[in-house]
Design a protein around this motif. Sequence first.
Motif, PDB file in Angstrom:
ATOM      1  N   GLU A   1       0.807  -1.221   0.000  1.00 51.49           N
ATOM      2  CA  GLU A   1       0.000   0.000   0.000  1.00 51.49           C
ATOM      3  C   GLU A   1       0.836   1.264   0.000  1.00 51.49           C
ATOM      4  OE1 GLU A   1      -2.668  -0.174   3.280  1.00 51.49           O
ATOM      5  OE2 GLU A   1      -3.862  -1.814   2.432  1.00 51.49           O
ATOM      6  N   GLU A   2       2.150   1.139   0.296  1.00 56.19           N
ATOM      7  CA  GLU A   2       2.995   2.329   0.371  1.00 56.19           C
ATOM      8  C   GLU A   2       4.422   1.997  -0.010  1.00 56.19           C
ATOM      9  OE1 GLU A   2       2.621   5.379   3.633  1.00 56.19           O
ATOM     10  OE2 GLU A   2       4.592   4.589   4.158  1.00 56.19           O
TER      11      GLU A   2
ATOM     12  N   ALA B   1      -0.550   1.597  -7.434  1.00 59.91           N
ATOM     13  CA  ALA B   1      -1.614   2.546  -7.107  1.00 59.91           C
ATOM     14  C   ALA B   1      -1.590   2.988  -5.645  1.00 59.91           C
ATOM     15  CB  ALA B   1      -2.970   1.926  -7.434  1.00 59.91           C
ATOM     16  N   GLY B   2      -0.561   2.586  -4.889  1.00 54.77           N
ATOM     17  CA  GLY B   2      -0.505   2.928  -3.469  1.00 54.77           C
ATOM     18  C   GLY B   2       0.044   4.320  -3.215  1.00 54.77           C
ATOM     19  N   ARG B   3       0.347   4.589  -1.931  1.00 54.22           N
ATOM     20  CA  ARG B   3       0.877   5.892  -1.532  1.00 54.22           C
ATOM     21  C   ARG B   3       2.377   5.948  -1.763  1.00 54.22           C
ATOM     22  NH1 ARG B   3      -2.321   4.255   2.599  1.00 54.22           N
ATOM     23  NH2 ARG B   3      -0.476   3.696   3.836  1.00 54.22           N
ATOM     24  N   ILE B   4       2.868   7.155  -2.009  1.00 56.29           N
ATOM     25  CA  ILE B   4       4.310   7.384  -2.124  1.00 56.29           C
ATOM     26  C   ILE B   4       4.731   8.295  -0.978  1.00 56.29           C
ATOM     27  CG2 ILE B   4       6.183   8.278  -3.555  1.00 56.29           C
ATOM     28  CD1 ILE B   4       4.434   7.747  -6.001  1.00 56.29           C
TER      29      ILE B   4
ATOM     30  N   ALA C   1       5.506   5.156 -11.027  1.00 58.18           N
ATOM     31  CA  ALA C   1       4.442   4.372 -10.394  1.00 58.18           C
ATOM     32  C   ALA C   1       3.264   4.188 -11.345  1.00 58.18           C
ATOM     33  CB  ALA C   1       3.990   5.054  -9.106  1.00 58.18           C
ATOM     34  N   ASP C   2       2.898   5.250 -12.055  1.00 59.12           N
ATOM     35  CA  ASP C   2       1.783   5.169 -13.005  1.00 59.12           C
ATOM     36  C   ASP C   2       2.090   4.196 -14.136  1.00 59.12           C
ATOM     37  OD1 ASP C   2       0.424   7.031 -11.487  1.00 59.12           O
ATOM     38  OD2 ASP C   2       0.908   8.731 -12.804  1.00 59.12           O
ATOM     39  N   VAL C   3       3.309   4.273 -14.676  1.00 63.05           N
ATOM     40  CA  VAL C   3       3.693   3.388 -15.771  1.00 63.05           C
ATOM     41  C   VAL C   3       3.709   1.933 -15.318  1.00 63.05           C
ATOM     42  CG1 VAL C   3       5.626   2.712 -17.256  1.00 63.05           C
ATOM     43  CG2 VAL C   3       4.985   5.122 -17.069  1.00 63.05           C
ATOM     44  N   VAL C   4       4.221   1.700 -14.111  1.00 60.87           N
ATOM     45  CA  VAL C   4       4.350   0.346 -13.577  1.00 60.87           C
ATOM     46  C   VAL C   4       3.002  -0.224 -13.130  1.00 60.87           C
ATOM     47  CG1 VAL C   4       5.320  -0.926 -11.616  1.00 60.87           C
ATOM     48  CG2 VAL C   4       6.770   0.604 -12.952  1.00 60.87           C
ATOM     49  N   GLY C   5       2.091   0.657 -12.734  1.00 63.25           N
ATOM     50  CA  GLY C   5       0.798   0.201 -12.255  1.00 63.25           C
ATOM     51  C   GLY C   5       0.694   0.103 -10.747  1.00 63.25           C
TER      52      GLY C   5
END
Length: 323
Positions: free
Chosen positions: A199-200, A269-272, A263-267
């Motif tokens: 999730e993170e 969807a959690g928090r950074i 993160a978007d490219v990899v997929g």
Amino acid sequence: MSKVFVAGHRGMVGGAILRQLEARRATGEALTLLTRSSSELDLTDQQAVRDFMQAERPDQVILAAAKVGGIHANNTYPADFIYKNLMIECNVIHQAFAAGVRKLLQLGSSCIYPKAAPQPMQENALLTGTLEPTNEPYAIAKIAGIKLCESYNRQHGVDYRSVMPTNLYGPGDNFHPENSHVLPALMRRFHEAAQQGLEEVTIWGSGTPRREFLHVDDMAAASLFVLGLDKANYDANTDPMLSHINVGCGSDVSILELAQLVADVVGFAGRIATDPSKPDGTARKLMDVSRLDQMGWRARIGLEDGVAETYQWFLANAEALRT
């Protein structure tokens, strides 16, 4: 027929340069391409490099071989970074000259510029201030390479050039979890986090430093462009005492913005999250590429497209990268 030695052809940049040279040869350009792996030729071994240059007598040399790494690697192995890079540069550049090579191109790094250099960084910022401490040994070695080329030009009238790339990424990058640069390190972390359903993900530093990123295929194209310029054209656009040229795309992003893009490219969807207790490095590193632009070359591959392509390469080679 021109004989070209590509030193470091198994690295990310050297591999991209070799692919483009092979494509030129396939279309009919008269080229003989020389390569040696590190097990076949240790570039830190003076005698071995001398023997190779004397036996092969290349017409042109492209020095893309180097020991490279991110902040963690530079902090952990400073002696390795300064020693190995100095030895590679001294051996290849001098032994190329001794073998009669008149044209050489060596690849440096944007870390040669002072930590507080005005942004965007121009070529004349070299040696005007204190270097970033986290990669100072590596930077000093690359500065020495520039000055080696510049000095051989001045004393011997050869045509030895240096190109200073910004942060590079692309197929063939190092995705090691500890010793890689920021973009491939983020790609691997977000990929594994997505697979594990985390999730993170926490990234090093505050996320605020800004960095410029150039696809390795653009770097290869720029390198061959600079190498192919006739000497009169090159000298007409470059201060004779500045034998290095910046190579970049001319724009930058924050590390946090980069992390979100990856993160978007990899997929994922959690928090950074950020970890300000870890070092940020230099606040901003953007190259002034106006000199190269005036010569007639510009980057073509956008960051989002380049990251997406790199991720596809990463997926195709994931099994080999499990280290």
